[in-house]
Design a protein around this motif. Sequence first.
Motif, PDB file in Angstrom:
ATOM      1  N   ALA A  18       8.299  -4.388   6.628  1.00 62.18           N
ATOM      2  CA  ALA A  18       8.552  -3.086   6.085  1.00 62.18           C
ATOM      3  C   ALA A  18       9.086  -2.207   7.462  1.00 62.18           C
ATOM      4  O   ALA A  18       8.540  -2.273   8.554  1.00 62.18           O
ATOM      5  CB  ALA A  18       7.231  -2.077   5.451  1.00 62.18           C
ATOM      6  N   HIS A  36       5.686  -3.594  -4.295  1.00 61.97           N
ATOM      7  CA  HIS A  36       6.845  -3.424  -3.954  1.00 61.97           C
ATOM      8  C   HIS A  36       7.918  -2.946  -5.019  1.00 61.97           C
ATOM      9  O   HIS A  36       7.892  -3.733  -5.827  1.00 61.97           O
ATOM     10  CB  HIS A  36       7.495  -4.611  -3.012  1.00 61.97           C
ATOM     11  CG  HIS A  36       6.785  -4.768  -1.538  1.00 61.97           C
ATOM     12  ND1 HIS A  36       7.211  -3.987  -0.436  1.00 61.97           N
ATOM     13  CD2 HIS A  36       5.847  -5.229  -1.410  1.00 61.97           C
ATOM     14  CE1 HIS A  36       6.430  -4.488   0.423  1.00 61.97           C
ATOM     15  NE2 HIS A  36       5.393  -5.171  -0.144  1.00 61.97           N
ATOM     16  N   ASP A  41      12.828   0.134  -2.587  1.00 58.66           N
ATOM     17  CA  ASP A  41      12.058  -0.453  -1.853  1.00 58.66           C
ATOM     18  C   ASP A  41      10.755   0.508  -1.206  1.00 58.66           C
ATOM     19  O   ASP A  41      10.313   0.392  -0.151  1.00 58.66           O
ATOM     20  CB  ASP A  41      12.988  -0.280  -0.464  1.00 58.66           C
ATOM     21  CG  ASP A  41      13.910  -1.663  -0.378  1.00 58.66           C
ATOM     22  OD1 ASP A  41      13.641  -2.629  -1.076  1.00 58.66           O
ATOM     23  OD2 ASP A  41      15.023  -1.324   0.259  1.00 58.66           O
ATOM     24  N   CYS A  43       6.809   1.107  -1.487  1.00 60.80           N
ATOM     25  CA  CYS A  43       5.673   0.153  -1.360  1.00 60.80           C
ATOM     26  C   CYS A  43       4.449   1.005  -1.400  1.00 60.80           C
ATOM     27  O   CYS A  43       4.211   1.838  -0.708  1.00 60.80           O
ATOM     28  CB  CYS A  43       5.776  -0.640  -0.186  1.00 60.80           C
ATOM     29  SG  CYS A  43       4.422  -1.622   0.044  1.00 60.80           S
ATOM     30  N   THR A  45       0.342   0.612  -0.920  1.00 61.87           N
ATOM     31  CA  THR A  45      -0.504  -0.415  -0.318  1.00 61.87           C
ATOM     32  C   THR A  45      -1.835   0.283  -0.535  1.00 61.87           C
ATOM     33  O   THR A  45      -2.364   1.433  -0.440  1.00 61.87           O
ATOM     34  CB  THR A  45      -0.266  -0.167   1.054  1.00 61.87           C
ATOM     35  OG1 THR A  45      -0.134   1.173   1.821  1.00 61.87           O
ATOM     36  CG2 THR A  45       1.323  -0.686   1.600  1.00 61.87           C
TER      37      THR A  45
END
Length: 68
Positions: A18, A36, A41, A43, A45
């Motif tokens: 990333a 993702h 793009d 993301c 987490t």
Amino acid sequence: MKCPVCGLAEMALDTRDAAHVYKGRTVVIPAVTGDHCPACDECLTEHRETDKIIQAVNELSKQVDAPA
């Protein structure tokens, strides 16, 4: 789950590098595992990965903002 940012694609669990840009400088955080979005793009987490990203971004900002 659809991407909460762009709404265009389904999120996919994957491990990828990333990149984060701060004041024109880029840091690449290796092997970020999360959901993702292939369209934008984004993301999402978990805590451990988020901490890894924050640490890298903080280090970059210290380098960029250090007095010359």
